[in-house]
Design an enzyme around this catalytic site. Sequence first.
Site, PDB file in Angstrom:
ATOM      1  N   GLY A 211       0.798  -1.221   0.000  1.00 47.91           N
ATOM      2  CA  GLY A 211       0.000   0.000   0.000  1.00 47.91           C
ATOM      3  C   GLY A 211       0.827   1.265   0.000  1.00 47.91           C
ATOM      4  N   ASP A 236      -5.626  -7.979  -6.681  1.00 49.58           N
ATOM      5  CA  ASP A 236      -5.208  -7.854  -5.285  1.00 49.58           C
ATOM      6  C   ASP A 236      -4.035  -6.886  -5.212  1.00 49.58           C
ATOM      7  OD1 ASP A 236      -6.867  -9.287  -3.711  1.00 49.58           O
ATOM      8  OD2 ASP A 236      -5.632 -11.109  -3.677  1.00 49.58           O
ATOM      9  N   LEU A 237      -4.216  -5.739  -4.614  1.00 48.09           N
ATOM     10  CA  LEU A 237      -3.186  -4.693  -4.599  1.00 48.09           C
ATOM     11  C   LEU A 237      -1.867  -5.208  -3.999  1.00 48.09           C
ATOM     12  CD1 LEU A 237      -2.622  -1.677  -5.176  1.00 48.09           C
ATOM     13  CD2 LEU A 237      -3.214  -1.242  -2.788  1.00 48.09           C
ATOM     14  N   ASP A 238      -0.788  -5.084  -4.759  1.00 45.69           N
ATOM     15  CA  ASP A 238       0.564  -5.428  -4.303  1.00 45.69           C
ATOM     16  C   ASP A 238       0.704  -6.896  -3.906  1.00 45.69           C
ATOM     17  OD1 ASP A 238       1.281  -2.804  -4.696  1.00 45.69           O
ATOM     18  OD2 ASP A 238       0.865  -2.216  -2.645  1.00 45.69           O
ATOM     19  N   ALA A 239      -0.172  -7.738  -4.453  1.00 42.68           N
ATOM     20  CA  ALA A 239      -0.141  -9.143  -4.069  1.00 42.68           C
ATOM     21  C   ALA A 239       0.025 -10.072  -5.265  1.00 42.68           C
ATOM     22  CB  ALA A 239      -1.408  -9.494  -3.289  1.00 42.68           C
TER      23      ALA A 239
END
Lengths: 294, 294, 294, 294
Positions: A211, A236-239
């Site tokens: 994030g 999925d943010l940053d995943a």
Amino acid sequence: MSARERRYVITLGCPDRTGIVARISTFLAEQGGWIVEAAYHTDTDTNWFFTRQEVRADSLPFDVAELRHRFASVARELGVQSDWRVTDTGQKRRVVILVSKAGHCLYDILGRVASGELDVDVRAVIGNHADLAGITRAHGIPFHHVPFPVAGKDPEGKQAAFAQIRQLVDSQRPDAVVLARFMQVLPHELCAAWSGKALNIHHSFLPSFMGARPYHQAYARGVKLVGATCHYVTADLDAGPIIEQEVGRVDHTDSVADMVRKGTDIEKVVLARGLRWHVEDRVLVHGNRTVVFH
Amino acid sequence: MSARERRYVITLGCPDRTGIVARISTFLAEQGGWIVEAAYHTDTDTNWFFTRQEVRADSLPFDVAELRHRFASVARELGVQSDWRVTDTGQKRRVVILVSKAGHCLYDILGRVASGELDVDVRAVIGNHADLAGITRAHGIPFHHVPFPVAGKDPEGKQAAFAQIRQLVDSQRPDAVVLARFMQVLPHELCAAWSGKALNIHHSFLPSFMGARPYHQAYARGVKLVGATCHYVTADLDAGPIIEQEVGRVDHTDSVADMVRKGTDIEKVVLARGLRWHVEDRVLVHGNRTVVFH
Amino acid sequence: MSARERRYVITLGCPDRTGIVARISTFLAEQGGWIVEAAYHTDTDTNWFFTRQEVRADSLPFDVAELRHRFASVARELGVQSDWRVTDTGQKRRVVILVSKAGHCLYDILGRVASGELDVDVRAVIGNHADLAGITRAHGIPFHHVPFPVAGKDPEGKQAAFAQIRQLVDSQRPDAVVLARFMQVLPHELCAAWSGKALNIHHSFLPSFMGARPYHQAYARGVKLVGATCHYVTADLDAGPIIEQEVGRVDHTDSVADMVRKGTDIEKVVLARGLRWHVEDRVLVHGNRTVVFH
Amino acid sequence: MSARERRYVITLGCPDRTGIVARISTFLAEQGGWIVEAAYHTDTDTNWFFTRQEVRADSLPFDVAELRHRFASVARELGVQSDWRVTDTGQKRRVVILVSKAGHCLYDILGRVASGELDVDVRAVIGNHADLAGITRAHGIPFHHVPFPVAGKDPEGKQAAFAQIRQLVDSQRPDAVVLARFMQVLPHELCAAWSGKALNIHHSFLPSFMGARPYHQAYARGVKLVGATCHYVTADLDAGPIIEQEVGRVDHTDSVADMVRKGTDIEKVVLARGLRWHVEDRVLVHGNRTVVFH
């Protein structure tokens, strides 16, 4: 550096069983194919087989389309789930770069391309700010400014901006969409549309500090190393699947601003490696993990 | 390596203001103190000043107790919140080590002590398993086996085991309590009792992969580097002030077992550095961050 | 860590030509061999091909002797110069270690063996000093003290000492002879006799600082990194094929003694990696360079 | 990043004795000087003392010229051999860059300056080839092409070319002359004229592989790491005081061309660090070694 010889690259992932290597290498030998580089891997947890092979183009009596056609039969034998590609290093890869204000990653990529180190065709740079228009155009590359509404305001304006970006990107039919410190979160439909070809550079050693403002998070936690991660963008943010990571040392004398500065060197290198491996078809995604034949 | 010359070590943390360095260095110069090593740091966020100074013992006309007595006045001038220590490198530091079954960190520390690289007095090794009794005793060090009940069963037995450990540890008046891959979570009262002197080695690059089975977590996330963290133990599991971290490269060919094996080399080095810096009074804790004057 | 499944390991170097991979993989597929790990490399300068393959022992209907017998025909087809081996991971490798006074590498290897990380059979430790007899015997391993005459005096005494060492080593029929900071230069006849199986750890980043007192040389030159090199011993001092190297950071605050201390951690890791790769048949020597399939 | 506050930087090297720190810090405290960063080092071999201090400009009631004037008395007390400087971070450092054909280091420096990371004034770029004129001028910086005669021919032409370069450089009164992969060996008189301000990036981990084609040398030796070194230029080729070094991993799959490519990333980072530390007055030269207060 002189031009590299032309090669065809075969990548394949399929359920593992005895004889796959024999099948592929016999197929290539029968055509007279001269394998210059070959890598194999078996994921024993999921029983999945991966390979990547580089064949000298001039060792085969036909072109890449014909190789693709003939290899399709081999791949079919290896299972309906098999996932494969045959590409030609003679066809330069097309890249579009998304940026905001921070220029270090863009400067770095443009320098690599200009000095001949990274052999790609940068079709366009798109920024939600105009700061990087000058350097982009100095390299003879089109720059598009797509302004975004203030964060949290005007969701329709934001949607329209992303629609414009999508149109600009897709019109270039890129092999890679590089988020070079682009500070807007891609909507799910773009993550889906560009699945497997949108690369992000995140300025932390993921999964730590996902994030916003990861260097501030790192400072607050008092870590002794900061890092950067190049990964495929997913909803999925940053995943998403990680392609490459690197870290560098910091200590108590480093302020957040020092971490930011030291981090830029890590980000540049990690993104450059990730992009190179992607355009050279060295990255095979398997679930949320990657096999990188570098 | 020949014995190092004897030194007195002064460490101090206090609110920053103009003239602190002048005050301390003038004090030392007036006594004839020969400063061999000096380090300073100001945390500009909290406006806090830190220093560590090594003075040749033979340059002062009195002993460490007298230096401590005289320095107390200086420290008092620098503010009631000032936090300081004066120690003597001629007094060997006392260490107690807690272990479970995995021996790599214990073997490593014992080897360093035996070869003269780490100049501490290992008073005892305590294990909740007996596996490492042999090597400990081969080094002439007492080993105490304190069995623990099966996880989740018999909380009173567990409490009694920890009480026994506490008694064994405290009877040695240690300067450092080293959790060398000790697989039991310390109860809060022990974290409090050993605050600032209990060091843990966690087998991940914190804050990634806190808690159990970090290499399994790392494998599942598909990271490209694994790491280890040496930190002070606090009541917050794996969240205490970080002393040192290091990472090493892994790739898709590494199974969890390979990561575990590669990780041992990182753990050993990180713990050894953290322990060395701790016993040499190089680590100053400030909130949840550390200043390490190495 | 549970015992690894038994595997047969094939290594091969031969002149490159089309079809080698197909030939070997077809041979293995015909016997039902399940390839668990496979690596290939072509040296384009010398047009030489290298491979290493691990096959599950239980996937073949015969033992390692029979596999060796059958593979011999394949190897013969691939050229008279082809250099190949077939080994069995079920047969533990035999190691003899030579030491002097410095114990850090010996402690490290013994710790790795004792903790099960390095699965070899240390047959004996031989020292030209007796300092490390105690720890060796504590691990249940025979220690032989072979005193050497004072440097430069009594060349016949020295020759006799080396003859004794040779006899002690050869009587164990070792797969690896490890010079773990052994401070005597091997005579040419021993270099020849143990060619390809004597590993040395040199305490510098070769080719910098060959010969005596490399940390002193490094200090004098003012380098910012110190290193270590694991290489095969040849008649050319410190010039044999390099298996592994690593470095660590130093700065102006580091005395020679600090460099020595920091260097030990690098030496231990580099030697451990080199030894592991050697006993796992991962190192193929080609001229003065190595192919390491790790 | 917001502009850093203005600071005065004092650096000093002098024979060590008791009370130096007290003398300097008392001097500063008496003027009301607020020390923001302070570092000290004693070289015990040569009994030499080094310090670097940053003082907030607005904490002193006078300007840098007056501070320089007053500090001169302090320095004089500390010995006639004392070597000191007082500089002002408000005065931007002037840099001239020499290049040949390879552009990666130049692109990198220009990118750092343009993005605000490196706060220097690049006065001119001079090339013995014209390849890099375009990118230089795109950054608004003058480019001078000074052609050199073919190697080994026309020594007078070469001398004239160097005379022209000297005139171009000196007319800019630079604080740093950066040889950013400039492929001509500076004549002794230029080494002398620019002593302590000419920085070179050598593409090997010195002292390994001095002179020409270091990557070819590294490949031939079969090293497992390649490196780069930033050092001050002296009349001894590639033997000047080292400011910074770094290495990166290579293996048997890397051709010379791969090493060259991987090396560029190391060269860029090492040169950028060396240049930053130089212009921030963090590097103190002592004989052929450096003290770097970073």
